[in-house]
Design a protein around this motif. Structure first.
Motif, PDB file in Angstrom:
ATOM      1  N   VAL A 274       1.031  -1.062  -0.028  1.00 48.05           N
ATOM      2  CA  VAL A 274       0.264   0.067   0.052  1.00 48.05           C
ATOM      3  C   VAL A 274       0.889   1.087   0.143  1.00 48.05           C
ATOM      4  O   VAL A 274       2.109   1.126   0.288  1.00 48.05           O
ATOM      5  CB  VAL A 274      -0.963   0.046   1.083  1.00 48.05           C
ATOM      6  CG1 VAL A 274      -2.012  -1.192   1.109  1.00 48.05           C
ATOM      7  CG2 VAL A 274      -0.277   0.007   2.535  1.00 48.05           C
ATOM      8  N   ASN A 275       0.232   2.169  -0.326  1.00 46.33           N
ATOM      9  CA  ASN A 275       1.010   3.712  -0.511  1.00 46.33           C
ATOM     10  C   ASN A 275       1.628   4.037   0.967  1.00 46.33           C
ATOM     11  O   ASN A 275       1.076   3.660   2.209  1.00 46.33           O
ATOM     12  CB  ASN A 275       0.021   4.773  -0.593  1.00 46.33           C
ATOM     13  CG  ASN A 275       0.549   6.235  -0.592  1.00 46.33           C
ATOM     14  OD1 ASN A 275       1.007   6.567   0.388  1.00 46.33           O
ATOM     15  ND2 ASN A 275       0.723   6.671  -1.689  1.00 46.33           N
ATOM     16  N   VAL A 276       3.061   4.117   0.916  1.00 45.27           N
ATOM     17  CA  VAL A 276       3.652   4.350   2.328  1.00 45.27           C
ATOM     18  C   VAL A 276       3.088   5.541   2.947  1.00 45.27           C
ATOM     19  O   VAL A 276       3.095   5.437   4.358  1.00 45.27           O
ATOM     20  CB  VAL A 276       5.284   4.564   1.943  1.00 45.27           C
ATOM     21  CG1 VAL A 276       6.057   4.895   3.184  1.00 45.27           C
ATOM     22  CG2 VAL A 276       5.896   3.319   1.187  1.00 45.27           C
TER      23      VAL A 276
ATOM     24  N   TYR B 102      -0.140   4.492   4.858  1.00 42.51           N
ATOM     25  CA  TYR B 102       0.159   3.384   5.569  1.00 42.51           C
ATOM     26  C   TYR B 102       0.804   3.975   7.053  1.00 42.51           C
ATOM     27  O   TYR B 102       0.253   3.702   8.082  1.00 42.51           O
ATOM     28  CB  TYR B 102       0.975   2.123   5.258  1.00 42.51           C
ATOM     29  CG  TYR B 102       1.260   1.109   6.033  1.00 42.51           C
ATOM     30  CD1 TYR B 102       0.150   0.503   6.762  1.00 42.51           C
ATOM     31  CD2 TYR B 102       2.481   0.687   6.433  1.00 42.51           C
ATOM     32  CE1 TYR B 102       0.398  -0.477   7.598  1.00 42.51           C
ATOM     33  CE2 TYR B 102       2.751  -0.502   6.967  1.00 42.51           C
ATOM     34  CZ  TYR B 102       1.621  -1.023   7.614  1.00 42.51           C
ATOM     35  OH  TYR B 102       1.759  -2.273   8.327  1.00 42.51           O
TER      36      TYR B 102
ATOM     37  N   ARG C 227       7.479  -1.377  -6.374  1.00 42.92           N
ATOM     38  CA  ARG C 227       7.393  -1.858  -4.937  1.00 42.92           C
ATOM     39  C   ARG C 227       6.202  -2.293  -4.455  1.00 42.92           C
ATOM     40  O   ARG C 227       6.256  -3.507  -3.799  1.00 42.92           O
ATOM     41  CB  ARG C 227       7.852  -0.739  -4.170  1.00 42.92           C
ATOM     42  CG  ARG C 227       8.243  -1.023  -2.545  1.00 42.92           C
ATOM     43  CD  ARG C 227       8.053   0.052  -1.662  1.00 42.92           C
ATOM     44  NE  ARG C 227       6.953   0.878  -2.065  1.00 42.92           N
ATOM     45  CZ  ARG C 227       5.764   0.781  -1.195  1.00 42.92           C
ATOM     46  NH1 ARG C 227       5.972  -0.350  -0.399  1.00 42.92           N
ATOM     47  NH2 ARG C 227       4.708   1.460  -1.217  1.00 42.92           N
ATOM     48  N   THR C 228       5.179  -1.988  -4.879  1.00 45.79           N
ATOM     49  CA  THR C 228       3.876  -2.207  -4.186  1.00 45.79           C
ATOM     50  C   THR C 228       3.521  -3.744  -4.557  1.00 45.79           C
ATOM     51  O   THR C 228       2.993  -4.677  -3.989  1.00 45.79           O
ATOM     52  CB  THR C 228       2.780  -1.413  -4.616  1.00 45.79           C
ATOM     53  OG1 THR C 228       3.100  -0.116  -4.822  1.00 45.79           O
ATOM     54  CG2 THR C 228       1.511  -1.441  -3.655  1.00 45.79           C
TER      55      THR C 228
ATOM     56  N   LEU D 254      -5.388  -5.961   4.121  1.00 46.44           N
ATOM     57  CA  LEU D 254      -4.538  -5.232   3.331  1.00 46.44           C
ATOM     58  C   LEU D 254      -3.811  -5.864   1.920  1.00 46.44           C
ATOM     59  O   LEU D 254      -3.523  -5.068   0.877  1.00 46.44           O
ATOM     60  CB  LEU D 254      -3.203  -4.840   4.273  1.00 46.44           C
ATOM     61  CG  LEU D 254      -3.012  -3.562   5.002  1.00 46.44           C
ATOM     62  CD1 LEU D 254      -1.719  -3.508   5.745  1.00 46.44           C
ATOM     63  CD2 LEU D 254      -3.181  -2.354   4.219  1.00 46.44           C
TER      64      LEU D 254
END
Lengths: 269, 313
Positions: A110-112, A115, B94-95, B127
């Motif tokens: 997920v988007n850092v 998160y 990355r994701t 998630l």
């Protein structure tokens, strides 16, 4: 392997779930919850008392009377709520970056930024919100601004705008920790600056006015947006532009934050 | 390529470090300085890891282990060379890469600190968008491998270090990743907890055919889990083969344990090619009384120590 897409509803759902869990645990530490609520009320009360004392002595500031100033005060309190509630983890960023713990946020799909921010929800902001709304309604009624769908709509849009500026400011300040070591000072200074937001920007002159409008845009946290409601016949262009500038500043601060993440070499571990 | 979980080809990683100057004048100079020096953390490392394999990724502190792991997990971009994890370049997306890997750091919990473990599991399920059935099967598998009842409803902050590590390992497998990276999973744990953790890793690897990349300083972990080890030192790969092969190389070495008069055990590493064991014992007996003697094959620990100390392989 099928590609999973994570859209807005996914993020909203995750945030809600984390929030519910977080609130549940916070409630279970009852003493902690009560004490921090009391503390929060005291902080707001003392701020309010300072404000009253000031106005006993100066009935108007640069053409702004008591109720207008009160409106501005309430407006800034409400506008500061989102940064307090949803982006409070910014305060922990530098500790995590120096200790190396920050790396854990990079291993999830997920988007850092999301998160990281989702981890902390600060309940104390809610009291501030209630206080701000109360002040706002009180001032609103005394000034005699008409209650129409249009004024309420404007109020909401410009409150959101104001919040965006404060969030952007804190994001940018926090993200400096990816480059410099004593970034705590930067954050504290930025956070102090917000106090200026409670006063009409017209009291500042020359260099300060420029500084607080374009460099550290605190004039946008309450002054410019609230003019739309307080002085509808005389709205400066900057007020109308502020929602767009707000989005731009937020986006820039987000990019800056993410740039820090990319640049950070994680040698802390 | 399909059956390789991880492929690295001639991977290098350089860091630019500012040359710092001394004193106040130096610090001011540093502010404007563009005087960088380049440090090579990883030099020309190539590696292939098959699906379902557990490899021990070893090396002394500062050898470049964490840098490699960070490149494999997509956090760092290699300066040159190619990395493929599950057939994809990790840092480019990355994701997407994160969907297929699990990471555990021995001393840093990645779970939500104040939440009960089961709630953390549920959040991770959401998630990673794990289907409910798959999630339930996984929890069922966990139950069959370890006793999770005492910890499942406990907030992470109230757990002992051992329980926390156990939880972190379980959490890393919840989305059934193809590769799991374990960084010193047994550090600071007591003997029985270490055994438990090792059994769990082995069990999960067997059941799910998960590739495990294990970095550790504990040779007990290596002995219990890995057949193959890769050793890296000063950024270069210096060994990559079966552990037995390595022991064979040092086959002439013996560890001699002697219990002395004061009931203490003395330990010595002897190369039978150059030294006679009997002679060592006789020499010792001239000085003190020996109550007991044990002769052992060289341990993994000592083999690794020899390699770190620079004995050629």
């Amino acid at each position: 392997m099928e590609k999973k897409t994570r859209g807005f509803s996914f993020y909203a759902d995750i945030y809600r779930k984390i929030l519910v869990q977080d609130l549940k645990t916070k409630m279970s530490y009852r003493a902690d919850f009560i004490i921090s609520t009391i503390g929060m009320i005291m902080v707001n009360l003392s701020g309010f008392v300072t404000f009253l004392i000031l106005f006993r002595n100066f009935p108007t500031i640069n053409g702004w009377d008591y109720y207008h100033m009160l409106f501005l005060y309430g407006f800034s309190l409400v506008a500061l709520t989102p940064v307090q509630c949803f982006f409070d983890n910014n305060w922990n960023l530098r500790f995590m970056v120096t200790s190396g713990d920050f790396i854990k946020y990079c291993f999830r799909p997920v988007n850092v930024f999301f998160y990281f921010m989702s981890e902390v929800f600060d309940v104390k902001g809610l009291g501030q919100l209630a206080f701000g709304i109360g002040t706002l309604i009180y001032a609103w009624a005394h000034i005699g601004i008409p209650v129409t769908a249009l004024t309420i709509g404007k109020l909401l849009v410009f409150l959101l705008t104001a919040s965006l500026f404060m969030i952007a400011l804190m994001n940018a300040a926090a993200a400096t920790c990816f480059w410099i070591r004593n970034s705590g000072y930067v954050m504290v200074i930025m956070f102090r600056f917000k106090d200026f937001a409670k006063y009409p920007s017209s009291i500042f002159s020359g260099i300060f006015k420029f500084l607080f409008t374009f460099i550290i845009p605190i004039a946008f946290i309450a002054y410019y947006p609230s003019l739309v409601i307080l002085d509808p016949d005389n709205v400066p262009l900057l007020s109308w532009l502020s929602p767009f500038i707000g989005i731009l500043f937020f986006w820039l601060s987000y990019k800056f934050w993410m740039l820090g993440v990319r640049k950070y070499d994680f040698t802390g571990s | 390529m399909e059956d390789q979980a991880l492929v690295m080809k001639n991977v290098c990683k350089d860091f630019k470090v500012l040359n710092r100057h001394e004193g106040l004048k130096g610090s001011i100079q540093d502010l404007f300085s563009r005087d960088y020096k380049t440090i090579s953390a990883v030099k020309d490392v190539s590696l292939e890891v098959a699906r379902g394999e557990i490899i021990g990724y070893l090396g002394p502190n500062g050898a470049g282990k964490s840098t490699t792991i960070k490149m494999m997990t997509g956090v760092l971009e290699p300066t040159s060379g190619e990395i493929l994890v599950n057939g994809k370049v990790p840092y480019k997306n990355r994701t997407e890469n994160c969907e297929n890997i699990g990471v555990v750091f021995g001393q840093r919990s990645q779970l939500w600190w104040s939440l009960p473990l089961i709630e953390s599991f549920k959040l991770l399920r959401d998630l990673y968008m794990v289907p409910q059935q798959q999630y339930e099967d996984m929890i069922e598998l966990y139950r069959s491998l370890v006793d999770i009842e005492p910890i499942i409803n406990k907030p992470v902050r109230q757990m002992s270090l051992g329980q926390r590590t156990l939880s972190d390992i379980l959490a890393a497998f919840i989305h059934n990743p193809a590769i799991v990276f374990l960084d010193e999973p047994t550090i600071g744990l007591d003997v029985s907890m270490k055994d438990k953790i090792r059994a769990l890793i082995k069990g999960l690897n067997k059941e799910k055919n998960t590739t495990v990349i294990l970095t550790t300083h504990d040779m007990g972990d290596v002995d219990a889990l890995c057949r193959r080890i890769v050793i890296i030192d000063k950024g270069m790969k210096i060994y990559d083969n079966d552990i037995e092969h390595l022991k064979g190389y040092f086959g002439s070495y013996r560890t001699l344990h002697m219990k002395l008069a004061d009931d203490t055990w003395e330990q010595m590493l002897i190369d039978e090619k150059t030294t006679d064991v009997m002679q060592v014992i006789t020499e010792k007996q001239k000085v003190t009384k020996i109550k007991d003697i044990r002769l052992e094959e060289i341990s993994t620990e000592e083999v690794i120590k020899k390699i770190y100390e620079g004995e050629a392989v």
